[in-house]
Scaffold this motif. Structure first.
Motif, short mmCIF file in Angstrom:
data_model
loop_
_atom_site.label_atom_id
_atom_site.label_comp_id
_atom_site.label_asym_id
_atom_site.label_seq_id
_atom_site.Cartn_x
_atom_site.Cartn_y
_atom_site.Cartn_z
N LEU A 154 34.03 -50.91 -31.74
CA LEU A 154 33.82 -52.32 -32.10
C LEU A 154 33.42 -53.16 -30.89
N SER A 155 33.86 -52.74 -29.70
CA SER A 155 33.49 -53.48 -28.49
C SER A 155 31.98 -53.42 -28.26
N MET A 197 30.32 -55.64 -30.83
CA MET A 197 30.49 -57.05 -30.42
C MET A 197 29.42 -57.44 -29.41
N ASP A 233 34.76 -62.20 -31.79
CA ASP A 233 35.68 -61.27 -31.13
C ASP A 233 35.91 -60.05 -32.02
N GLU A 234 36.62 -59.08 -31.45
CA GLU A 234 36.84 -57.83 -32.20
C GLU A 234 37.67 -58.03 -33.47
N ILE A 263 35.37 -58.95 -36.25
CA ILE A 263 34.57 -57.80 -36.70
C ILE A 263 35.42 -56.86 -37.54
N GLU A 264 36.66 -56.66 -37.12
CA GLU A 264 37.59 -55.80 -37.86
C GLU A 264 37.81 -56.34 -39.28
#
Length: 485
Positions: free
Chosen positions: A154-155, A158, A170-171, A174-175
């Protein structure tokens, strides 16, 4: 001090035509058809289809032997009569009768369908999302591979959203959107690992004690589960063997590659076109070559007329002389290509016929244990050709048999000695090994040492490391991973 000496050296070089012939022999049917199409497009002196029986095409005799380097030929040196002779019907007009009548199957229709990615996007259109969430969800769907997994951290996603989409999040955000993607069909899509994929599928099933136990095992003891440490799982969760078996049964029903259930049905499948066919007719083997390997070709009538016109002309200009050189080059290429196809047909048929005779017992029965040890040199010696030629025929070609369509090179195998000192095929040993493993007690799978001992009892004295090699070639896991409860 300088010294002079003579040294004699024998060497053999293949001509460009021989190299091209070898390449033609290596091509399977579909690739050969593409090569044929290319040649027809590039050489206007070569035409396909049946010739008009009333035409003068048969004027092209095979008596001419073209010079190897057409650039050094002067137009005045060309004997046009050799191209306009009154020979009998040339060889390339004669059809061979050793191929099957499947010429008409020239193309395969494919069903149209949307991509896996578009299938997911269409589902997103039914979900309420903000503009920012939509941009994130669309990017996540675009990052899902054909198996249905999100393989990137995910980083990284991002960073890519910031650089390519101008979306700064931020992560955790996205999560949150990823959970929306993971609610799409097929179940398990968007997972970042196998255990997450299986857990997502289990949580979407109707809940019962077996499903709940399966989720618990995957969430907290995935490594022990994959290594089949069943006794440790029974002790850890204080359950019976029957309960564990039911939970494992729930897991085994899941799809480890959810994307494959959709993309596999919409992907254009590469169809195998058998290059040969073997049938049993009245108790005898009958071999035929796929008819698509024997196209009808002839030299263009228009080019014959061009040469005839040049011969009749009294005043020959420089442009006419240049033209006749071009015509000669194209005619030579057409004649050579027709002859090369004939040689290809003959080589393919003779080689496959030798393989069929060598493995006659197998082709008559279909019993893979009857496959004899056979290497390329065995067939090369039988037909009087080079090993490389046999290799080219066997490579990437298939034969349609009463027992299915088989890859020809699979009939080649090394030999080993049994206890009676007889040569047996390694394929025979692999088949027996496969049968022994299939019939083993799954609660106590046989180790490689025990398998080697069993094979020795059956008359095949092979080492444990050889058993391990054959087992791996068959795609069979080690004993621990074959264990069932």
């Amino acid at each position: 001090m300088l010294k002079q000496h003579l040294q004699f050296k024998l060497s053999q070089k293949l001509s460009p035509q021989q190299i091209q012939l070898m390449k033609l022999i290596q091509l399977p049917t579909q690739a050969f058809e593409q090569r044929l199409k290319q040649e027809l497009e590039e050489n206007p002196a070569l035409e396909s289809g049946k010739e008009d029986s009333n035409s003068l095409d048969e004027d092209y005799g095979d008596s001419y032997e073209g010079e190897s380097d057409s650039e050094t030929i002067n137009s005045e040196d060309i004997n046009i009569d050799e191209y306009l002779s009154d020979d009998e019907v040339p060889d390339y007009r004669t059809r061979a009768n050793n191929y099957s009548a499947d010429d008409d199957e020239k193309s395969i229709p494919y069903a149209a369908g949307i991509s896996f990615n578009q299938y997911l996007i269409n589902q997103l259109n039914t979900v309420y999302l903000s503009d920012e969430e939509w941009a994130i969800a669309e990017f996540l769907v675009g990052s899902v591979d054909e198996s249905g997994y999100l393989r990137r951290p995910l980083s990284d996603i991002m960073d890519d959203l910031a650089f390519t989409q101008n979306v700064y999040v931020d992560e955790p955000t996205i999560e949150k959107v990823l959970k929306v993607v993971q609610d799409l069909d097929p179940p398990g899509v968007g997972a970042r690992s196998l255990d997450e994929c299986l857990i997502i599928q289990l949580k979407r099933k109707e809940q019962n004690p077996n499903v709940e136990l399966a989720v618990k095992i995957l969430e907290k003891s995935f490594e022990q589960f994959t290594k089949k440490h069943y006794k440790k799982l029974i002790q850890k969760y204080d359950i019976t063997e029957s309960q564990l078996k039911d939970a494992i049964s729930e897991i085994e029903k899941l799809n480890p590659k959810p994307g494959g259930s959709y993309s596999g049905s919409n992907k254009i499948i590469e169809h195998i076109v058998p290059d040969f066919s073997i049938k049993i007719v009245d108790g005898e083997l009958e071999l035929s070559l796929n008819g698509r390997n024997a196209p009808e070709l002839h030299v263009s009538k228009e080019y014959s007329n061009m040469l005839a016109g040049y011969k009749a002309a009294k005043d020959r200009s420089k442009s006419q002389k240049d033209a006749v050189l071009f015509i000669k080059q194209k005619l030579d290429a057409a004649k050579w290509f027709i002859d090369a196809i004939k040689q290809r047909q003959q080589t393919l048929f003779v080689t496959m016929n030798a393989i069929m005779e060598y493995q006659r017992e197998y082709f008559m029965t279909g019993d893979e244990r009857q496959i004899r040890p056979m290497i390329l040199k065995d067939i090369a010696d039988a037909i009087g050709m080079d090993v490389s030629t046999v290799s080219r025929v066997a490579n990437s070609k298939y034969v349609d048999t009463p027992y299915g369509t088989k890859l020809i090179k699979d009939y080649f195998s090394e030999s080993m000695k049994n206890v009676q000192g007889e040569d047996v095929s390694t394929k025979e040993i692999k088949k027996i090994l496969e049968t022994v493993i299939r019939d083993e007690e799954k609660r106590k799978p046989l180790t490689d040492d025990k398998l080697a001992a069993l094979l020795k009892e059956k008359g095949y004295p092979i080492a444990r490391r050889t058993v391990a090699k054959y087992r791996e070639q068959l795609g069979i896991p080690v004993a621990r991973l074959r264990k069932q409860i």
